[in-house]
Design a protein around this motif. Structure first.
Motif: not given
Length: 329
Positions: A63-66, A127-128, A308-329
């Motif tokens: 995710p983008r971090i500002v 989600r940023p 700890h928080s950044i890495r966790r949400h990096w993981c959660v958001e990345g998995q969310r995007r990957l699952r969205t891409e798979e369901s769109a196939r």
């Protein structure tokens, strides 16, 4: 037993390790090859303390971090950004697309920041995150209230590459595919570091006084960091806690008085020292390890908590995007 302690995942670790060495830090912003997806989706986002998980996570979309620095940027948020990059976060997800900087002014318009974050969500499908130091923390909280519609019922999208306001106040949600307003957008994670009410009074930021410690639902998770006996923020032995106005998960962390208000973002050294890096990787909110001895531990607890928080949400958001891409196939 770790979810990554399987032969197939070990192979992925090796592949991603080589790819990371070749491609550099920006690999985390790229879409992983199909052969990597199984290991990425197998990560337990709440337990990323081991080295294997860190390596595999390098292939996850980031995710983008500002990052927003304080009103008088004697120390900006660039040292913190350098820390994140050294810990493995993709540099491309931290740099401002407009000018390439790693830190931004806290004197910006919250509607502009909100519109820019919405653009990133629509285009990155992640989600940023938004983190601010001192006055930057005030702008973080104000942006959350702006996204909640506290100041205007509509927010225009902003192109971060040009800084131009776009003629629309809606986005197409990359998860649902449905058009929706920018107002109501939820960030993955937000944090305010050493942000006090005293400075709001001195700077005439009256509208934020009743809102500064209230966190709306436009952040899934929020952490407010205060420094004990911080004269700049006006904090005494304890600080007024941040409170959720709804369902946002809000944490309050009181840092020791040995912390410097101005020097809080100075964390780059912590990723370079083996002892402090190991501490950061092992850190958990419920069981922080003992501080290492014989090394520079300035800002270590703050760095570990944020990573700890950044890495966790990096993981959660990345998995969310990957699952969205798979369901769109």
């Amino acid at each position: 037993m770790s979810r990554l302690s399987c032969p197939a995942c070990a192979l992925v670790v090796a592949v991603v390790s080589v790819a990371a060495l070749i491609a550099g830090p920006a690999i985390g912003a790229q879409v992983p090859a199909p052969s990597h997806r199984a290991a990425l989706l197998a990560l337990d986002c709440d337990r990323l303390g081991n080295g294997e998980a860190t390596v595999v996570l390098a292939g996850m979309p980031a995710p983008r971090i500002v990052l927003l620095h304080g009103s008088i940027p004697v120390v900006t948020m660039e040292p913190f950004a350098r820390f994140l990059i050294a810990m493995g976060y993709p540099e491309s997800s931290l740099r401002d697309p407009l000018d390439g900087s790693l830190t931004r002014s806290s004197f910006g318009d919250s509607a502009h920041v909100a519109g820019m974050l919405a653009w990133h969500y629509e285009h990155d499908r992640l989600r940023p995150m938004l983190i601010g130091h001192s006055q930057g923390g005030m702008l973080v909280v104000r942006t959350l209230h702006t996204l909640a519609g506290a100041f205007d019922p509509a927010i225009a999208l902003v192109d971060p590459a040009t800084g131009e306001t776009l003629p629309r106040t809606v986005i197409r949600d990359p998860v649902t595919g449905i058009e929706r307003p920018v107002v109501g957008l939820t960030l993955a994670f937000a944090a305010a570091i050493a942000t006090g009410k005293l400075a709001r009074v001195l700077l005439g930021q009256w509208t934020m006084l009743p809102l500064l410690r209230k966190v709306p639902d436009t952040a899934l998770e929020f952490t407010g960091f205060a420094i004990a006996w911080d004269p700049i923020a006006g904090t005494l032995a304890e600080d007024e806690p941040y409170l959720a106005t709804g369902t946002s998960h809000v944490r309050n962390v009181l840092l020791p008085a040995r912390y410097s208000h101005i020097g809080a973002p100075l964390m780059a050294h912590l990723a370079a020292q083996p002892a402090t890096r190991a501490y950061i990787l092992a850190w958990r909110p419920d069981a922080p390890p003992a501080l290492p001895e014989g090394v520079d531990v300035r800002n270590l607890e703050l760095a570990a908590d944020l990573w700890h928080s950044i890495r966790r949400h990096w993981c959660v958001e990345g998995q969310r995007r990957l699952r969205t891409e798979e369901s769109a196939r």
